[in-house]
Enzyme design. Structure first.
Site, PDB file in Angstrom:
ATOM      1  CG  ASP A   1      41.561  43.700  35.263  1.00 28.06           C
ATOM      2  OD1 ASP A   1      42.400  43.487  34.373  1.00 28.06           O
ATOM      3  OD2 ASP A   1      41.547  44.723  35.971  1.00 28.06           O
ATOM      4  CE  LYS A   2      39.003  34.675  38.741  1.00 29.51           C
ATOM      5  NZ  LYS A   2      39.836  33.938  39.730  1.00 29.51           N
TER       6      LYS A   2
END
Length: 304
Positions: free
Chosen positions: A139-140
């Site tokens: 994830d970011k």
């Protein structure tokens, strides 16, 4: 030049062929597979099939992967932490807040943009123009180790290791609540939420998911844990820990509305990555240091 994959369905899979193939080969999206069906690049038992075809045991699938198109995503001179690199792979230590590949709202400034500059465009083309080289994602707002393929052969090899659960992936996280047991295993199926397509959730009809946790330290109201992934479902750690009443500190989606220290990003770091090299067959093992943001949170918790 296109390449031909021959796949025989030897296990009991159910559902449409695009769904099944995306489960067998996570590097192929369902939309990519549908496009190959439309272009007659995919046959079952020697015959062209409709897009809604449902697989059967012993089906022989011929899958012609077209030659990758020239990558048009912009190469950008963005600083990234390269842990290891050779002719087949790149291991990157991704920083928290960096998006892995271009998507809606993130046209540039991503890890892929940086890799295209660093590798001079020499990345696998299996995932097309938007996700060249990307074998798996984090994830970011998750930091840590990520493996990237520089050619299609390495990409398919590493994807198969993922499918067979033969890649070691360990994460460190800080969760709410004091976990009593020193170790534990979470086995709960996960699927995308019907009400909110951006979220994942526990469901009996979801895909099998398994996470093992080990307590590293306990604080007043939180626990520092190491988490080992046996499967790699989207948001798996975040969903699994929330499901047992210990959401990640800072998680804006599955955690609390207000977090300690005003955090708005989950405290999750991909710390260990281990696999067999696609060419040398050597056992590769990488472990990095905790990033500064993570160490600072631990220091604050120790002083509370």
């Amino acid at each position: 030049m296109s390449r031909l994959l021959n796949i025989q369905i030897l296990e009991k899979y159910s559902g449409r062929i695009d769904k099944v193939l995306s489960e067998i080969y996570p590097e192929f999206t369902r939309s990519f597979i549908q496009k190959q069906i439309e272009d007659n690049n995919l046959k079952v038992n020697g015959k062209i099939i409709p897009a809604k075809y449902k697989v059967k045991l012993n089906d022989m699938i011929e899958f012609s992967i077209p030659a990758p198109k020239q990558i048009e995503t912009l190469a950008q001179n963005i600083s990234i932490d390269i842990v290891y690199e050779d002719m087949d792979i790149v291991i990157v230590n991704k920083s928290q807040g960096m998006v892995v590949h271009p998507s809606a709202g993130h046209d540039d400034g991503t890890l892929v943009n940086a890799l295209l500059h660093h590798c001079k465009g020499n990345l696998s083309g299996i995932n097309g123009e938007i996700r060249p080289g990307i074998v798996h994602r984090i994830d970011k707002d998750t930091s840590g180790l990520l493996m990237v393929a520089k050619n299609d052969r390495a990409h398919l090899y590493l994807s198969n290791l993922l499918k067979e659960h033969n890649i070691v992936r360990k994460y460190h996280a800080i969760v709410y609540g004091v976990i009593k047991d020193d170790t534990g295993v979470i086995e709960k199926p996960i699927q995308r939420c019907q009400q909110d397509r951006k979220k994942m959730g526990i469901s009996e009809t979801g895909r099998f998911a398994k996470t093992e946790y080990k307590v590293l330290d306990r604080f007043r109201d939180t626990t520092y844990v190491e988490l080992t992934l046996f499967t790699g479902r989207t948001h798996q750690i975040r969903v699994h820990m929330t499901s047992i009443g210990h959401p990640l500190v800072g998680d804006p989606v599955y955690g609390r509305k207000k977090h300690l220290f005003g955090l708005d990003k989950q405290t999750l770091h991909a710390k260990v990555l281990g696999f067999t090299h696609p060419s040398t067959l050597e056992d590769m093992y990488f472990e990095n240091e905790l990033p500064v943001y993570f160490k600072n949170i631990i220091d604050k918790l120790k002083n509370m």
